[in-house]
Design a protein around this motif. Structure first.
Motif, mmCIF file in Angstrom:
data_model
loop_
_atom_site.group_PDB
_atom_site.id
_atom_site.type_symbol
_atom_site.label_atom_id
_atom_site.label_comp_id
_atom_site.label_asym_id
_atom_site.label_seq_id
_atom_site.Cartn_x
_atom_site.Cartn_y
_atom_site.Cartn_z
ATOM 1 N N ARG A 25 0.834 -1.200 0.000
ATOM 2 C CA ARG A 25 0.000 0.000 0.000
ATOM 3 C C ARG A 25 0.873 1.257 0.000
ATOM 4 N N ALA A 26 0.287 2.358 -0.400
ATOM 5 C CA ALA A 26 0.987 3.640 -0.310
ATOM 6 C C ALA A 26 1.349 3.894 1.142
ATOM 7 N N GLY A 27 2.536 4.390 1.367
ATOM 8 C CA GLY A 27 3.015 4.659 2.715
ATOM 9 C C GLY A 27 3.816 3.515 3.313
ATOM 10 N N ASP A 28 3.867 2.360 2.632
ATOM 11 C CA ASP A 28 4.595 1.198 3.157
ATOM 12 C C ASP A 28 6.097 1.359 3.010
ATOM 13 N N ASP A 96 12.211 11.387 2.240
ATOM 14 C CA ASP A 96 10.962 11.888 2.822
ATOM 15 C C ASP A 96 9.801 11.863 1.836
ATOM 16 N N ASP A 97 10.098 11.826 0.543
ATOM 17 C CA ASP A 97 9.045 11.790 -0.477
ATOM 18 C C ASP A 97 8.362 10.426 -0.564
ATOM 19 N N THR A 98 8.966 9.409 0.031
ATOM 20 C CA THR A 98 8.424 8.054 -0.101
ATOM 21 C C THR A 98 7.079 7.882 0.590
ATOM 22 N N VAL A 99 6.693 8.805 1.446
ATOM 23 C CA VAL A 99 5.395 8.691 2.121
ATOM 24 C C VAL A 99 4.252 8.739 1.110
ATOM 25 N N GLU A 100 4.509 9.290 -0.080
ATOM 26 C CA GLU A 100 3.499 9.350 -1.134
ATOM 27 C C GLU A 100 3.329 7.999 -1.826
ATOM 28 N N ALA A 102 5.512 3.808 -1.938
ATOM 29 C CA ALA A 102 6.075 2.719 -1.140
ATOM 30 C C ALA A 102 7.582 2.701 -1.344
ATOM 31 N N GLN A 118 7.781 1.703 11.774
ATOM 32 C CA GLN A 118 6.703 0.932 11.160
ATOM 33 C C GLN A 118 7.157 0.499 9.770
ATOM 34 N N ARG A 119 7.371 -0.817 9.617
ATOM 35 C CA ARG A 119 7.896 -1.342 8.356
ATOM 36 C C ARG A 119 7.735 -2.861 8.326
#
Length: 151
Positions: A25-28, A96-100, A102, A118-119
């Motif tokens: 999922r996005a945010g993973d 930091d852009d990876t929150v958009e 995975a 969280q991972r």
């Protein structure tokens, strides 16, 4: 609770990546641990190709440190931190852009304090002619998705 799989060959490693793609999922954040040749890039290739198509070329970002793919629902960030000298260098790579999307990270221990709590930790090790992979969820979300997970 950890989940363990024995993978007989490269095809099985690619298949595990494909199975993980179904629950990504996005945010993973997926942290891939293992020695050189343990299958980190192969597993990542299976995951990315499951999302983008088998024809998608997925080179190891050993020299570029990061490769970004536009997935159907969110971007995928593939990091290889093997050559990273300073953990703070991840900030220059778009960490930091990876929150958009995975993040799939090889050699995650080199991120130091930047490694999120969280991972999903994916631990790969070579055992004779095959590989053993252990999936260890950290934090909320992964445990539920891994319940009943299979290849």
């Amino acid at each position: 609770m950890a989940t363990t799989f024995d993978l007989a060959d490269e095809a099985a490693t690619l298949a595990l990546g494909g199975a993980l793609a179904k629950i990504l999922r996005a945010g993973d954040f997926v942290a891939l641990h293992g020695d050189l040749g343990a299958g980190k890039t192969t597993l990542t290739r299976g995951l990315i190709q499951a999302l983008l198509g088998e024809g998608e070329e997925v080179p190891s970002p050993t020299y570029t440190l990061v490769q970004v793919y536009e997935g159907p629902d969110f971007p995928l960030w593939h990091f290889d931190l093997y050559r990273l000298d300073d953990p703070d260098g991840v900030e220059e790579l778009g960490w930091d852009d990876t929150v958009e999307g995975a993040a799939l990270v090889e050699w995650p221990e080199r991120a130091g304090r930047h490694l999120p709590k969280q991972r999903l930790d994916v631990l790969l090790e070579i055992q004779g002619d095959q590989r053993r992979v252990r999936l260890e969820p950290r934090g909320e979300g992964w445990q539920e998705r891994l319940h009943g997970f299979s290849l």
